[in-house]
Design a protein around this motif. Structure first.
Motif, PDB file in Angstrom:
ATOM      1  N   ILE A 101       0.870  -1.171   0.000  1.00  0.00           N
ATOM      2  CA  ILE A 101       0.000   0.000   0.000  1.00  0.00           C
ATOM      3  C   ILE A 101       0.907   1.222   0.000  1.00  0.00           C
ATOM      4  N   THR A 102       0.679   2.175  -0.908  1.00  0.00           N
ATOM      5  CA  THR A 102       1.505   3.382  -0.954  1.00  0.00           C
ATOM      6  C   THR A 102       0.828   4.500  -0.168  1.00  0.00           C
ATOM      7  N   ALA A 103       1.456   4.912   0.932  1.00  0.00           N
ATOM      8  CA  ALA A 103       0.944   6.020   1.740  1.00  0.00           C
ATOM      9  C   ALA A 103       1.621   7.301   1.266  1.00  0.00           C
ATOM     10  N   LEU A 104       0.861   8.140   0.537  1.00  0.00           N
ATOM     11  CA  LEU A 104       1.392   9.412   0.038  1.00  0.00           C
ATOM     12  C   LEU A 104       1.276  10.434   1.160  1.00  0.00           C
ATOM     13  N   ASN A 105       2.334  10.533   1.945  1.00  0.00           N
ATOM     14  CA  ASN A 105       2.310  11.309   3.183  1.00  0.00           C
ATOM     15  C   ASN A 105       2.563  12.807   2.945  1.00  0.00           C
ATOM     16  N   LYS A 106       2.285  13.593   3.982  1.00  0.00           N
ATOM     17  CA  LYS A 106       2.468  15.055   3.996  1.00  0.00           C
ATOM     18  C   LYS A 106       1.501  15.772   3.054  1.00  0.00           C
ATOM     19  N   ALA A 107       0.296  15.184   2.890  1.00  0.00           N
ATOM     20  CA  ALA A 107      -0.735  15.800   2.053  1.00  0.00           C
ATOM     21  C   ALA A 107      -1.150  17.161   2.600  1.00  0.00           C
ATOM     22  N   ASN A 165      -1.749   0.715  -4.921  1.00  0.00           N
ATOM     23  CA  ASN A 165      -2.785   1.149  -3.959  1.00  0.00           C
ATOM     24  C   ASN A 165      -2.443   2.494  -3.289  1.00  0.00           C
ATOM     25  N   PRO A 166      -2.355   3.594  -4.057  1.00  0.00           N
ATOM     26  CA  PRO A 166      -1.971   4.870  -3.456  1.00  0.00           C
ATOM     27  C   PRO A 166      -3.077   5.486  -2.598  1.00  0.00           C
ATOM     28  N   VAL A 167      -2.701   5.954  -1.392  1.00  0.00           N
ATOM     29  CA  VAL A 167      -3.646   6.610  -0.471  1.00  0.00           C
ATOM     30  C   VAL A 167      -2.989   7.892   0.056  1.00  0.00           C
ATOM     31  N   PRO A 168      -3.514   9.094  -0.304  1.00  0.00           N
ATOM     32  CA  PRO A 168      -2.953  10.330   0.246  1.00  0.00           C
ATOM     33  C   PRO A 168      -3.308  10.458   1.731  1.00  0.00           C
ATOM     34  N   ILE A 169      -2.318  10.813   2.560  1.00  0.00           N
ATOM     35  CA  ILE A 169      -2.548  10.941   4.007  1.00  0.00           C
ATOM     36  C   ILE A 169      -1.708  12.076   4.588  1.00  0.00           C
ATOM     37  N   SER A 170      -2.001  12.443   5.811  1.00  0.00           N
ATOM     38  CA  SER A 170      -1.080  13.243   6.620  1.00  0.00           C
ATOM     39  C   SER A 170      -0.951  12.526   7.953  1.00  0.00           C
ATOM     40  N   ALA A 171       0.209  11.932   8.181  1.00  0.00           N
ATOM     41  CA  ALA A 171       0.447  11.227   9.450  1.00  0.00           C
ATOM     42  C   ALA A 171       0.458  12.215  10.607  1.00  0.00           C
ATOM     43  N   LEU A 172       1.004  13.423  10.363  1.00  0.00           N
ATOM     44  CA  LEU A 172       1.126  14.422  11.414  1.00  0.00           C
ATOM     45  C   LEU A 172      -0.239  14.901  11.906  1.00  0.00           C
ATOM     46  N   GLU A 195      -8.092   6.679   8.306  1.00  0.00           N
ATOM     47  CA  GLU A 195      -9.115   5.615   8.278  1.00  0.00           C
ATOM     48  C   GLU A 195      -9.142   4.929   6.916  1.00  0.00           C
ATOM     49  N   THR A 196      -8.983   5.723   5.848  1.00  0.00           N
ATOM     50  CA  THR A 196      -8.932   5.136   4.491  1.00  0.00           C
ATOM     51  C   THR A 196      -7.717   4.228   4.367  1.00  0.00           C
TER      52      THR A 196
END
Length: 427
Positions: A307-313, A334-341, A347-348
């Motif tokens: 799963i690709t977590a596209l972080n710092k969205a 499986n790209p999913v844009p996220i912000s971990a911070l 949830e996605t």
């Protein structure tokens, strides 16, 4: 962390059409406290004597003197003769990117295993160059070659080889210990999800966001060198979350090999979350994605779901992050844009991970109301998901979701306590 400090000049030679990586070299140098006092770039084929051309080598010597640099660091790999000639020309020690990465790793190493792995990589690097370095030192010692002239080449080589062998033995003990721990974890039946990706992409921040366990987050490169493991919940699917060392373009195979015992945690995981900083330019995102995927393939990740977590969205906005996801979907699994911070879209991500974890079962159990049964229910809750729990006068009914393997073991434990499995369905 003890920072090295000192003024340095950075150098990169590349071919026509090759992308510059000087910005990454600068970040690495600054991570351990170097002040970048100057930079030199050249587009040409490698020169056998200096790596750069003879004219550029003279320009480099002048720049070193002008800015008071104490070291020169090359983006390119240097042969011993090139490092020697450059040291003679400039009057200061000359390192290549591999040696700089080792310095960064050494500054961040906190465990015995990490320190041994770094020492192994350094010695393997030296071993391949030992005889040539001694030969050159005998011609006249230069910065970076001091003290080697007193050795005989074969004696120096043999001393390094013996040390390599000793460290390999110590690391093999660590690998055996890791293997046993992994087998114990697997015997419980909990899947393992590994965080992987380019250094400084935000893996440690995501580890904390998904597990609730604090991890060291500094914003510098290669903060994580030792494996961290914690329980995490992915939309009801309890898993062990593992955070390991990050990648960087040009990370030598010697270093990857040295960190074999650490990277095995990723190799043997059930799913990999590949973390990428999507706030950078599209070409940078694609470059780092491609390099990380090829490195994962190189260490043995072939059929494991990614799963690709596209972080710092949060740095570019959700709409732009979604567009980045579309534009990299040809290479990003499986790209999913996220912000971990800021915990955006986690949830996605959790649901996407859950959907890609294999061999899950939903089962119903009936257990007698005893203290042993209640103790077992506590254990079930820790390592799986209890969807429902109903108490009756003499029994408790449970609906549980977990791996096929866990359910088989649970069925045996329930029956030993006088209970039974009522139904089991693959999900």
């Amino acid at each position: 962390m003890n920072r090295l400090g000192g003024r340095v000049v950075l150098v990169e030679r590349r071919l026509h059409g090759e992308k510059s990586l000087l910005h990454e070299l600068e970040s690495l140098a600054q991570t351990i406290g170097y002040t970048v006092a100057g930079k030199i770039e050249q587009v040409r084929r490698a020169d056998p004597k200096f790596q750069i051309g003879a004219g550029k080598a003279e320009e480099l010597a002048r720049l070193v003197k002008e800015v008071g640099a104490e070291k020169v660091i090359f983006e390119n790999d240097l042969k011993p003769v090139q490092a020697y000639n450059l040291a003679k020309e400039t009057g200061v020690e000359v390192l290549d990117k591999f040696q700089l990465i080792l310095e960064v790793f050494s500054q961040h190493a906190s465990t015995k295993e990490a320190k041994l792995q770094i020492e192994l990589a350094r010695l393997r690097y030296e071993l391949a160059r030992a005889k040539e370095k001694v030969r050159l030192a005998k011609l006249g010692e230069q910065p970076g070659f001091h003290g080697l002239g007193k050795y005989e080449a074969d004696v120096y080589y043999e001393a390094i080889r013996r040390r390599v062998s000793k460290i390999q033995e110590e690391l093999e003990k660590v690998r055996r210990s890791r293997r046993l721990k992994r087998l114990r974890r697997r015997s419980i039946g909990i899947p393992t999800v590994s965080l992987s990706g380019y250094t400084a992409a935000g893996k440690s921040t995501l580890f904390s966001a998904l597990s609730g366990v604090e991890a060291k987050v500094t914003g510098s490169l290669f903060t994580t060198l030792s494996t961290k493991i914690a329980l995490a919940d992915f939309s009801g699917r309890r898993s062990l979350l593992v955070d390991t060392v990050g990648f960087i373009d040009g990370l030598p195979l010697t270093l990857i090999e040295a960190f074999k015992s650490t990277l095995e945690e990723t190799v043997f995981s059930d799913l990999v979350i590949l973390v990428v900083d999507c706030s950078e330019t599209l070409s940078e995102v694609r470059r780092k994605l491609s390099y990380s995927l090829s490195t994962l393939h190189e260490i043995g990740i072939v059929s494991t779901p990614i799963i690709t977590a596209l972080n710092k969205a949060d740095l570019i906005g959700e709409d732009k992050a979604e567009k980045v996801a579309e534009k990299v979907s040809d290479i990003a699994p499986n790209p999913v844009p996220i912000s971990a911070l800021y915990r955006i879209n986690l949830e996605t991500l959790r649901k996407t991970v859950a959907d890609n974890l294999k061999d899950y079962v939903k089962a119903s159990f009936e257990l007698p109301l005893t203290s042993e049964a209640l103790s077992l229910i506590s254990s079930i809750r820790r390592f799986s998901t209890v969807r429902s729990q109903t108490f009756h006068e003499k029994a408790v009914l449970l609906e549980v979701e977990s791996t096929d393997y866990f359910m088989d073991k649970l069925k045996g434990r329930v029956e030993k306590l006088g209970g039974r499995m009522l139904e089991a369905v693959k999900i």
